[in-house]
Design an enzyme around this catalytic site. Structure first.
Site, short mmCIF file in Angstrom:
data_model
loop_
_atom_site.label_atom_id
_atom_site.label_comp_id
_atom_site.label_asym_id
_atom_site.label_seq_id
_atom_site.Cartn_x
_atom_site.Cartn_y
_atom_site.Cartn_z
CD GLU A 64 44.26 -41.57 19.09
OE1 GLU A 64 45.59 -41.94 19.53
OE2 GLU A 64 43.70 -42.42 18.22
N GLY A 83 49.40 -43.21 22.69
CA GLY A 83 48.39 -44.13 22.54
C GLY A 83 48.57 -45.72 22.55
CG HIS A 90 30.72 -45.04 15.50
ND1 HIS A 90 31.43 -43.69 15.82
CD2 HIS A 90 31.66 -45.78 15.01
CE1 HIS A 90 32.70 -43.97 15.60
NE2 HIS A 90 33.10 -45.33 15.18
NE ARG A 92 20.24 -41.15 19.76
CZ ARG A 92 20.26 -41.53 20.54
NH1 ARG A 92 21.57 -41.67 21.49
NH2 ARG A 92 19.48 -42.04 21.76
N GLY A 110 47.16 -43.81 36.19
CA GLY A 110 48.01 -44.64 36.88
C GLY A 110 49.59 -44.03 36.48
#
Length: 144
Positions: A64, A83, A90, A92, A110
């Site tokens: 993030e 956000g 996830h 590995r 956009g």
């Protein structure tokens, strides 16, 4: 041709990290390319879950951070990114003592929504997490 509308440097980004989660976790932007952003983070006792591998939430924080910085840089002046949604797979484990390396690239930039793809890799180049961040672009309000 660069996708960035607000130009900055890794040094300027780091100067604002003190007192934030980015500073706490030692997340660093390492490269700003014409259409990508790279960053990295160590994996030490601040970043792991009880089994000694990177905590999934910490992977999401790194993803993030990279996507949010990229989205802010891709905004027109006077606008900012917030956000809307993030997901992560996830793939590995990344053990304590390693480093996480991230590459952030646009899926769509956009006028009101940005979508970013973030790949996180271990030092051996293996993909350990893939994430997608969606941000909403809003007008920046003056601080009162």
């Amino acid at each position: 041709m660069s996708i960035w509308r607000q130009h900055t440097t890794p040094e300027e980004i780091h100067s604002r990290a003190h007192g934030s989660v980015n500073g706490l976790l030692d997340i660093r932007i390492t490269e700003i390319g014409p259409d990508f952003l790279r960053g990295e983070m160590p994996v030490d006792e601040r970043h792991v879950q009880p089994f000694g591998i990177i905590h999934g939430g910490v992977s999401v924080v790194l993803a993030e951070t990279l996507g949010s910085v990229a989205s802010m840089m891709a905004c027109d002046p006077g606008y900012m990114a917030v956000g809307l949604e993030i997901n992560a797979n996830h793939l590995r484990p990344l053990p304590k003592g390693g480093r996480a390396f991230g590459l952030c690239t646009p899926v769509r930039i956009g006028r009101s929504v940005h979508v970013w793809n973030i790949e996180l890799r271990r030092e051996d180049g293996e993909l350990f997490c893939v994430s997608r961040l969606t941000t909403s672009i809003i007008e920046r309000k003056p601080n009162k």
